[in-house]
Motif scaffolding. Structure first.
Motif, mmCIF file in Angstrom:
data_model
loop_
_atom_site.group_PDB
_atom_site.id
_atom_site.type_symbol
_atom_site.label_atom_id
_atom_site.label_comp_id
_atom_site.label_asym_id
_atom_site.label_seq_id
_atom_site.Cartn_x
_atom_site.Cartn_y
_atom_site.Cartn_z
ATOM 1 N N PRO A 34 0.821 -1.233 0.000
ATOM 2 C CA PRO A 34 0.000 0.000 0.000
ATOM 3 C C PRO A 34 0.846 1.271 0.000
ATOM 4 C CG PRO A 34 -0.726 -1.536 1.707
ATOM 5 C CD PRO A 34 0.575 -2.058 1.194
ATOM 6 N N TRP A 35 2.140 1.151 0.247
ATOM 7 C CA TRP A 35 2.984 2.347 0.307
ATOM 8 C C TRP A 35 3.196 2.951 -1.071
ATOM 9 C CZ3 TRP A 35 7.946 4.355 -0.875
ATOM 10 C CH2 TRP A 35 8.334 5.462 -0.092
ATOM 11 N N LEU A 36 3.213 2.118 -2.099
ATOM 12 C CA LEU A 36 3.429 2.640 -3.450
ATOM 13 C C LEU A 36 2.121 3.032 -4.129
ATOM 14 C CD1 LEU A 36 6.219 0.275 -4.863
ATOM 15 C CD2 LEU A 36 6.448 2.590 -3.960
ATOM 16 N N ILE A 37 1.069 2.279 -3.872
ATOM 17 C CA ILE A 37 -0.225 2.623 -4.481
ATOM 18 C C ILE A 37 -1.342 1.997 -3.657
ATOM 19 C CG2 ILE A 37 -0.313 0.630 -6.066
ATOM 20 C CD1 ILE A 37 -1.540 2.545 -8.163
ATOM 21 N N LYS A 38 -2.459 2.726 -3.582
ATOM 22 C CA LYS A 38 -3.645 2.190 -2.927
ATOM 23 C C LYS A 38 -4.699 1.981 -4.026
ATOM 24 C CE LYS A 38 -2.556 4.398 1.420
ATOM 25 N NZ LYS A 38 -2.732 5.591 2.242
ATOM 26 N N PRO A 39 -4.780 0.771 -4.553
ATOM 27 C CA PRO A 39 -5.637 0.526 -5.725
ATOM 28 C C PRO A 39 -7.097 0.930 -5.516
ATOM 29 C CG PRO A 39 -4.194 -1.347 -5.343
ATOM 30 C CD PRO A 39 -4.044 -0.437 -4.151
ATOM 31 N N LEU A 40 -7.598 0.819 -4.276
ATOM 32 C CA LEU A 40 -9.008 1.163 -4.051
ATOM 33 C C LEU A 40 -9.260 2.633 -4.378
ATOM 34 C CD1 LEU A 40 -9.720 -0.682 -0.661
ATOM 35 C CD2 LEU A 40 -10.173 -1.495 -2.970
ATOM 36 N N GLU A 41 -8.251 3.482 -4.168
ATOM 37 C CA GLU A 41 -8.429 4.916 -4.438
ATOM 38 C C GLU A 41 -8.404 5.222 -5.928
ATOM 39 O OE1 GLU A 41 -5.493 7.004 -2.140
ATOM 40 O OE2 GLU A 41 -6.405 6.411 -0.228
ATOM 41 N N HIS A 42 -8.005 4.239 -6.733
ATOM 42 C CA HIS A 42 -7.954 4.444 -8.182
ATOM 43 C C HIS A 42 -9.081 3.710 -8.901
ATOM 44 C CE1 HIS A 42 -4.037 6.531 -8.223
ATOM 45 N NE2 HIS A 42 -3.790 5.788 -7.162
ATOM 46 N N GLY A 43 -9.994 3.088 -8.147
ATOM 47 C CA GLY A 43 -11.155 2.467 -8.791
ATOM 48 C C GLY A 43 -11.257 0.966 -8.621
ATOM 49 N N ALA A 44 -10.240 0.329 -8.037
ATOM 50 C CA ALA A 44 -10.348 -1.119 -7.811
ATOM 51 C C ALA A 44 -11.379 -1.391 -6.721
ATOM 52 C CB ALA A 44 -8.994 -1.692 -7.400
ATOM 53 N N ASP A 45 -11.953 -2.598 -6.743
ATOM 54 C CA ASP A 45 -12.975 -2.962 -5.759
ATOM 55 C C ASP A 45 -12.429 -3.914 -4.698
ATOM 56 O OD1 ASP A 45 -15.322 -1.710 -7.192
ATOM 57 O OD2 ASP A 45 -14.525 -3.019 -8.740
ATOM 58 N N LEU A 46 -11.513 -4.751 -5.104
ATOM 59 C CA LEU A 46 -10.923 -5.736 -4.191
ATOM 60 C C LEU A 46 -9.416 -5.740 -4.403
ATOM 61 C CD1 LEU A 46 -13.408 -8.552 -5.202
ATOM 62 C CD2 LEU A 46 -13.375 -7.552 -2.939
ATOM 63 N N VAL A 47 -8.690 -5.986 -3.326
ATOM 64 C CA VAL A 47 -7.232 -6.027 -3.409
ATOM 65 C C VAL A 47 -6.742 -7.248 -2.646
ATOM 66 C CG1 VAL A 47 -5.081 -4.842 -2.784
ATOM 67 C CG2 VAL A 47 -7.059 -3.513 -3.493
ATOM 68 N N TYR A 48 -5.743 -7.888 -3.165
ATOM 69 C CA TYR A 48 -5.108 -8.896 -2.322
ATOM 70 C C TYR A 48 -3.594 -8.762 -2.374
ATOM 71 C CZ TYR A 48 -4.455 -12.216 -6.284
ATOM 72 O OH TYR A 48 -4.099 -12.823 -7.453
ATOM 73 N N HIS A 49 -2.989 -9.223 -1.311
ATOM 74 C CA HIS A 49 -1.540 -9.193 -1.163
ATOM 75 C C HIS A 49 -1.078 -10.567 -0.708
ATOM 76 C CE1 HIS A 49 -1.174 -4.722 -0.890
ATOM 77 N NE2 HIS A 49 -2.382 -4.825 -0.361
ATOM 78 N N SER A 50 0.094 -10.953 -1.162
ATOM 79 C CA SER A 50 0.802 -12.017 -0.455
ATOM 80 C C SER A 50 1.537 -11.311 0.676
ATOM 81 C CB SER A 50 1.789 -12.717 -1.382
ATOM 82 O OG SER A 50 2.650 -13.511 -0.581
#
Lengths: 282, 272
Positions: A34-50
């Protein structure tokens, strides 16, 4: 971002296309954290990380994170021709859970609700407390580590790009990378520390390069505090022919790096020696 | 469950149960920029433990059509019409914040048709600052973030609804945005706040109810401070009502911050 090509996903554009088609956009944000980009703020609905990677930061745990941004209307997404809901798993009664309709239970957390409840109940996918603690402890230093990852990566990329024995460096920092302009827009803090480059050599020279490195660990993991390296042609993809490798965008001399938190001068010194050894191995 | 109330589709969450005339009924009324889902734990529990539950989406909010209420009195009329449409002769009313004023006004009008009144996160008068009123109209995202902070007592919330892993700030922001965009013609954020701000019949209403009343407050509530409910509590006692006051160590959004304690308080009070 793709691994290891670092092709940057144009999240706002893809999100718009997805939403016009009535489907959510799920982004794997492992390589950015999340430090480089927060996808939800750009229109994504779901995010996952390893969480094994940058979030925990030390390569000591196996875990993951699923984030439901609460923005997608699972109930309203219907097939244009039939009018039937596209996500009956969430918007219709589920007899495996007392006929629960997850979209009615929670207007914004339906996906999370089913994913968590059913996952826990049916598969027992519950993280051990120690693993959770290590990930939480890792997240406490995430911004400090990410800044160092980016600083080190920039120096290593510049070094590699200046080496005559290096044929290509695939990082969006460089104007030659197809995602250079998009990365500047979406990833102003940096475009990640996992990338690939090609040396001007064959499989054996690639292998020699890896074997000569002392500071880089020869591992398939990424996002570790220690710098990691892998040579796909002699390890993960060694069974593939040269032609098949090329079709996968991998050359005999492709090397993948995951830049860690060491002193960047030490990393560059290590790479310098290995490049010399590989060049001589021709 | 969808009902037709005043000619408009009205959604009520029932916990997946069909209406059973043999069971007592509880109607749950949400606050500004919320919907039925803020009662997720309490409504489902009650629906599975002997109650008919109607956790309503107020008109013009999320799944319910119709004109969003402009006043508490209009919303109270809607509750009366909802009971008629559902065929409910007598019910308990549970309301949160704006919904508590609606429940209070409806209880005053419906008198013996109301068995219990639960006012969660209530205050009277429920004045809204001009700055917040203006922001809700002109800069709703900014106002939403403001009330989201005011409504919760801690940055590090304990496990809360929807359960461990839920970030209640984020979930609440997402819900507020969803409710706001669900109405294409009216800013329900501003309209709801205006209705709270203008309501002037609280003291008369509490004197007119004919059922026991539970005040369920939050000691760290910055939206409706506990002291702002004291006038109503005094008035209820002066007029001889059965009054219970319970203060939880929590902010304004009791149902999501302390879901269990809120449920137990409502369950025990309804069981009286």
């Amino acid at each position: 971002m793709g691994n290891p090509g670092l092709d940057v996903l144009d999240i706002p554009t893809v999100a718009q296309i997805a939403h016009e088609a009535g489907v959510p956009l799920l982004v794997d944000s492992t390589l950015t954290s999340p430090w480089l980009i927060k996808p939800l703020e750009h229109g994504a609905d779901l995010v996952y990380h390893s969480a094994t990677k940058f979030l925990s930061g030390h390569g000591t745990v196996i875990g993951g994170v699923v984030v439901d941004g609460g923005s997608f209307d699972w109930e309203g997404a219907k097939d244009a021709a039939t009018g039937v809901g596209k996500f009956a798993e969430l918007s219709a009664p589920y007899d495996g859970f007392h006929n629960m309709i997850f979209t009615e239970e929670s207007t914004v957390g339906a996906f999370l609700l089913r994913a968590r409840r059913e996952g826990l109940r049916d598969f027992g996918a519950c993280m051990s407390p120690h693993t959770a603690w290590l990930i939480l402890q890792g997240i406490e230093t995430l911004p400090l580590r990410m800044a160092r990852h980016m600083g080190n990566t920039e120096k290593v990329v510049q070094f590699l790009a200046s080496q005559p024995f290096v044929a290509r460096v695939g990082h969006p920092l460089l104007e030659s990378h197809p995602s250079h302009a998009l990365a500047r827009k979406l990833l102003p803090r940096g475009a990640g520390s996992v990338f690939s480059f090609d040396i001007k050599g064959n499989r054996e020279q690639g292998k020699k390069f890896i074997e000569t490195l002392k500071l880089f660990s020869h591992l398939a993991n990424v996002g570790d505090c220690r710098s990691l390296v892998i040579h796909p042609a002699s390890t993960t993809h060694f069974r593939m022919s040269d032609e098949a490798l090329a079709n996968a965008g991998i050359s005999q001399g492709t090397i993948r790096l995951s830049i860690g938190l060491e002193d960047p001068d030490d990393l560059i010194e290590d790479l310098k020696r290995a490049l010399k050894a590989a060049e001589k191995a021709a | 469950m969808n009902l037709t109330v005043n000619g408009a589709t009205t959604y009520c969450y029932t916990g997946g149960k069909t209406y059973d005339p043999a069971k007592p009924t509880v109607v749950m009324i949400h606050g500004v920029l919320n919907d039925h889902s803020v009662w997720i734990l309490q409504s489902r529990y009650l629906a599975n433990h002997g109650w008919n539950v109607l956790a309503v989406d107020l008109p013009g909010h999320c799944r319910s059509g119709g004109e969003a209420p402009q006043t508490v009195e209009q919303a109270a009329d809607f509750i009366a019409a909802l009971l008629d449409a559902a065929g409910v002769a007598r019910t308990a009313l549970v309301g949160h914040s704006w919904g508590s004023l609606i429940a209070l006004e409806a209880a005053a009008r419906l008198k013996d048709r109301i068995s219990h009144l639960v006012l969660v996160g209530t205050a009277y008068p429920m004045k809204v600052s001009q700055a917040l009123l203006d922001a809700s109209l002109n800069e709703p995202e900014k106002a939403l973030k403001m009330i989201n902070v005011f409504s919760r007592s801690t940055l590090a919330a304990p496990p809360s609804a929807l359960g461990p892993g839920t970030w209640i700030y984020g979930a609440s922001l997402a819900l507020g945005r969803r409710v706001l965009t669900s109405n294409k013609t009216v800013n329900v954020f501003h309209r709801g706040f205006q209705a709270c701000d203008r309501y002037a019949n609280g003291e008369q209403a509490i004197a007119q109810i004919s059922c026991p009343v539970l005040f369920l407050l939050g000691s760290q509530d910055q939206m409706t401070l506990p002291k702002a409910a004291q006038g109503l509590i005094v008035k209820a006692r002066e007029s001889g009502k059965q009054v219970q006051v319970l203060t939880l160590p929590v902010g304004h959004h009791q149902m999501t911050e302390t879901p269990d304690e809120t449920l137990f308080a409502i369950r025990d009070f309804l069981g009286r």
